[in-house]
Design an enzyme around this catalytic site. Sequence first.
Site, PDB file in Angstrom:
ATOM      1  N   ARG A  30       0.881  -1.182   0.000  1.00 45.36           N
ATOM      2  CA  ARG A  30       0.000   0.000   0.000  1.00 45.36           C
ATOM      3  C   ARG A  30       0.908   1.218   0.000  1.00 45.36           C
ATOM      4  O   ARG A  30       1.673   1.418   0.957  1.00 45.36           O
ATOM      5  CB  ARG A  30      -0.925  -0.024   1.214  1.00 45.36           C
ATOM      6  CG  ARG A  30      -1.626   1.285   1.444  1.00 45.36           C
ATOM      7  CD  ARG A  30      -2.816   1.175   2.359  1.00 45.36           C
ATOM      8  NE  ARG A  30      -3.916   0.521   1.687  1.00 45.36           N
ATOM      9  CZ  ARG A  30      -5.187   0.597   2.078  1.00 45.36           C
ATOM     10  NH1 ARG A  30      -5.506   1.287   3.143  1.00 45.36           N
ATOM     11  NH2 ARG A  30      -6.136  -0.031   1.416  1.00 45.36           N
TER      12      ARG A  30
ATOM     13  N   HIS B 289      -6.772   1.126  -7.059  1.00 47.61           N
ATOM     14  CA  HIS B 289      -7.088   0.235  -5.923  1.00 47.61           C
ATOM     15  C   HIS B 289      -7.733  -1.044  -6.486  1.00 47.61           C
ATOM     16  O   HIS B 289      -8.913  -1.306  -6.285  1.00 47.61           O
ATOM     17  CB  HIS B 289      -8.007   0.952  -4.937  1.00 47.61           C
ATOM     18  CG  HIS B 289      -8.078   0.324  -3.582  1.00 47.61           C
ATOM     19  ND1 HIS B 289      -7.365  -0.824  -3.243  1.00 47.61           N
ATOM     20  CD2 HIS B 289      -8.771   0.674  -2.465  1.00 47.61           C
ATOM     21  CE1 HIS B 289      -7.638  -1.133  -1.983  1.00 47.61           C
ATOM     22  NE2 HIS B 289      -8.492  -0.255  -1.491  1.00 47.61           N
TER      23      HIS B 289
ATOM     24  N   GLN C 132      -9.671  -3.696  -4.223  1.00 43.22           N
ATOM     25  CA  GLN C 132     -11.001  -3.237  -3.845  1.00 43.22           C
ATOM     26  C   GLN C 132     -11.998  -3.561  -4.958  1.00 43.22           C
ATOM     27  O   GLN C 132     -13.073  -4.112  -4.713  1.00 43.22           O
ATOM     28  CB  GLN C 132     -10.969  -1.714  -3.588  1.00 43.22           C
ATOM     29  CG  GLN C 132     -12.324  -1.138  -3.247  1.00 43.22           C
ATOM     30  CD  GLN C 132     -12.866  -1.718  -1.954  1.00 43.22           C
ATOM     31  OE1 GLN C 132     -12.173  -1.711  -0.948  1.00 43.22           O
ATOM     32  NE2 GLN C 132     -14.084  -2.237  -1.964  1.00 43.22           N
TER      33      GLN C 132
ATOM     34  N   ASP D 187     -17.089   7.038  -2.501  1.00 43.95           N
ATOM     35  CA  ASP D 187     -15.873   6.920  -1.686  1.00 43.95           C
ATOM     36  C   ASP D 187     -15.609   8.304  -1.068  1.00 43.95           C
ATOM     37  O   ASP D 187     -16.202   9.307  -1.501  1.00 43.95           O
ATOM     38  CB  ASP D 187     -14.695   6.474  -2.584  1.00 43.95           C
ATOM     39  CG  ASP D 187     -13.387   6.285  -1.826  1.00 43.95           C
ATOM     40  OD1 ASP D 187     -13.418   6.161  -0.587  1.00 43.95           O
ATOM     41  OD2 ASP D 187     -12.319   6.273  -2.479  1.00 43.95           O
TER      42      ASP D 187
ATOM     43  N   CYS E  60     -16.323   1.624  -0.638  1.00 45.44           N
ATOM     44  CA  CYS E  60     -15.152   0.811  -0.291  1.00 45.44           C
ATOM     45  C   CYS E  60     -14.819   0.879   1.194  1.00 45.44           C
ATOM     46  O   CYS E  60     -14.168  -0.026   1.713  1.00 45.44           O
ATOM     47  CB  CYS E  60     -13.954   1.238  -1.129  1.00 45.44           C
ATOM     48  SG  CYS E  60     -13.523   2.965  -0.900  1.00 45.44           S
TER      49      CYS E  60
ATOM     50  N   ARG F 228     -13.669  -8.742   0.269  1.00 53.97           N
ATOM     51  CA  ARG F 228     -12.231  -8.482   0.154  1.00 53.97           C
ATOM     52  C   ARG F 228     -11.456  -9.749   0.520  1.00 53.97           C
ATOM     53  O   ARG F 228     -10.468 -10.108  -0.125  1.00 53.97           O
ATOM     54  CB  ARG F 228     -11.796  -7.329   1.089  1.00 53.97           C
ATOM     55  CG  ARG F 228     -12.383  -5.964   0.774  1.00 53.97           C
ATOM     56  CD  ARG F 228     -11.835  -5.384  -0.515  1.00 53.97           C
ATOM     57  NE  ARG F 228     -10.378  -5.294  -0.537  1.00 53.97           N
ATOM     58  CZ  ARG F 228      -9.666  -4.281  -0.043  1.00 53.97           C
ATOM     59  NH1 ARG F 228     -10.267  -3.256   0.507  1.00 53.97           N
ATOM     60  NH2 ARG F 228      -8.338  -4.260  -0.135  1.00 53.97           N
TER      61      ARG F 228
HETATM   62  N1   CP Z   1     -11.343  -0.246   1.449  1.00 54.33           N
HETATM   63  C1   CP Z   1     -10.106  -0.334   1.969  1.00 54.33           C
HETATM   64  O1   CP Z   1      -9.113  -0.528   1.268  1.00 54.33           O
HETATM   65  O2   CP Z   1     -10.059  -0.222   3.324  1.00 54.33           O
HETATM   66  P1   CP Z   1      -8.743  -0.042   4.206  1.00 54.33           P
HETATM   67  O3   CP Z   1      -8.174   1.304   3.839  1.00 54.33           O
HETATM   68  O4   CP Z   1      -9.214  -0.097   5.620  1.00 54.33           O
HETATM   69  O5   CP Z   1      -7.793  -1.135   3.863  1.00 54.33           O
HETATM   70  N1  NVA Z   2      -9.751   6.698  -2.003  1.00 45.73           N
HETATM   71  C1  NVA Z   2      -9.489   6.230  -0.670  1.00 45.73           C
HETATM   72  C2  NVA Z   2      -9.707   4.755  -0.588  1.00 45.73           C
HETATM   73  C3  NVA Z   2      -9.493   4.169   0.775  1.00 45.73           C
HETATM   74  C4  NVA Z   2      -9.698   2.680   0.798  1.00 45.73           C
HETATM   75  C5  NVA Z   2      -8.067   6.580  -0.274  1.00 45.73           C
HETATM   76  O1  NVA Z   2      -7.164   6.442  -1.106  1.00 45.73           O
HETATM   77  O2  NVA Z   2      -7.862   7.012   0.860  1.00 45.73           O
END
Ligand code: CP
Ligand code: NVA
Length: 309
Positions: A108, A135, A138, A229, A269, A297
């Site tokens: 990440r 992502h 997701q 989102d 998400c 997920r």
């Molecule tokens: N939706 C998602 O990726 O959640 P987290 O940021 O908690 O991993």
């Molecule tokens: N768009 C959001 C998604 C979190 C799962 C972010 O990047 O923070």
Amino acid sequence: MTTDLKGRSFLTLADFTAEEITAVLEAAAELKRERAAGMRRETHVGKTLALLFQKPSLRTRVSFDVAMHELGGDALYLGPEEVGVGKRESIADVATVLSRYVHGVAARVFGHEIVESLVEYGTVPVINGLSDLLHPCQVLADLMTVHERFGKFEGLTLVYVGDGNNVANSLMLGGAVVGLNVTVVTPAGFEPPAEIISRARKLARRSGAKVAATNDLSAANGADVLYTDVWASMGQEDVAARKKEAFRGFTVDAEMLAAAAPHAIVLHCLPAHYGEEITEDVARGPQSAIWDEAENRLHAQKALLAMLL
Ligand code: CP
Ligand code: NVA
């Protein structure tokens, strides 16, 4: 013929064919049924997945950890303090060394080029667990949820209302590959990048899906799937207040849902900011599939791990 994805990395859905994504989704559905029946397939004993995270997470971290554990393997969480990717040590060196210890890396990151460098310098599969650009994990779970509810993609339209961010980008690419129409509705100035829209349109030529980006909220009328989102993603905390102004009217609420198709489902998400991009009554209401989406997920990523590692 069984689909062979061994050794591949998963940075974007755009690198996979409709057949490959379908194979992962079918495996995910099977693993979900088996788990509900109390069965386990310990196919990955002795394998370790590194979770290399520069940003916080609940779903991604826990679902990968549990998935790996249920496959008989181990997961090792490496947070920003531990590794300091690109600060304490170069990305290239992190990738080279990690590849000597583990069998896969779920990362990440901020810049998408970081996951690309992990692939370039490492020798094990890399899974994009969210970058500023995409992502895909997701959206794999989102596609699973849509298919679970409707039994198909063709002829359905998912309307994403909100910020043209990593999730919106992956929805356009993923929808384009599998044949799900995707419309992204944003305030002016917050559209997805033009290159992502044109890439998705190119992919959609093969599946027949329609990909659209607009500033007109009436595009949400009649949607089969209503998706949103957060307005300010991780790393954008400094512009959150300014964005709140620009996104006035873009809340997925009871009124917007009433104008969607009668059978419409709502996805998000998570994490959610209630009262901003979505109201809590909609998120917890009868048309919400958000909690199944979060659960999926686990199943989708377990299938992905089983096939890549
Ligand atoms: N939706 C998602 O990726 O959640 P987290 O940021 O908690 O991993
Ligand atoms: N768009 C959001 C998604 C979190 C799962 C972010 O990047 O923070």
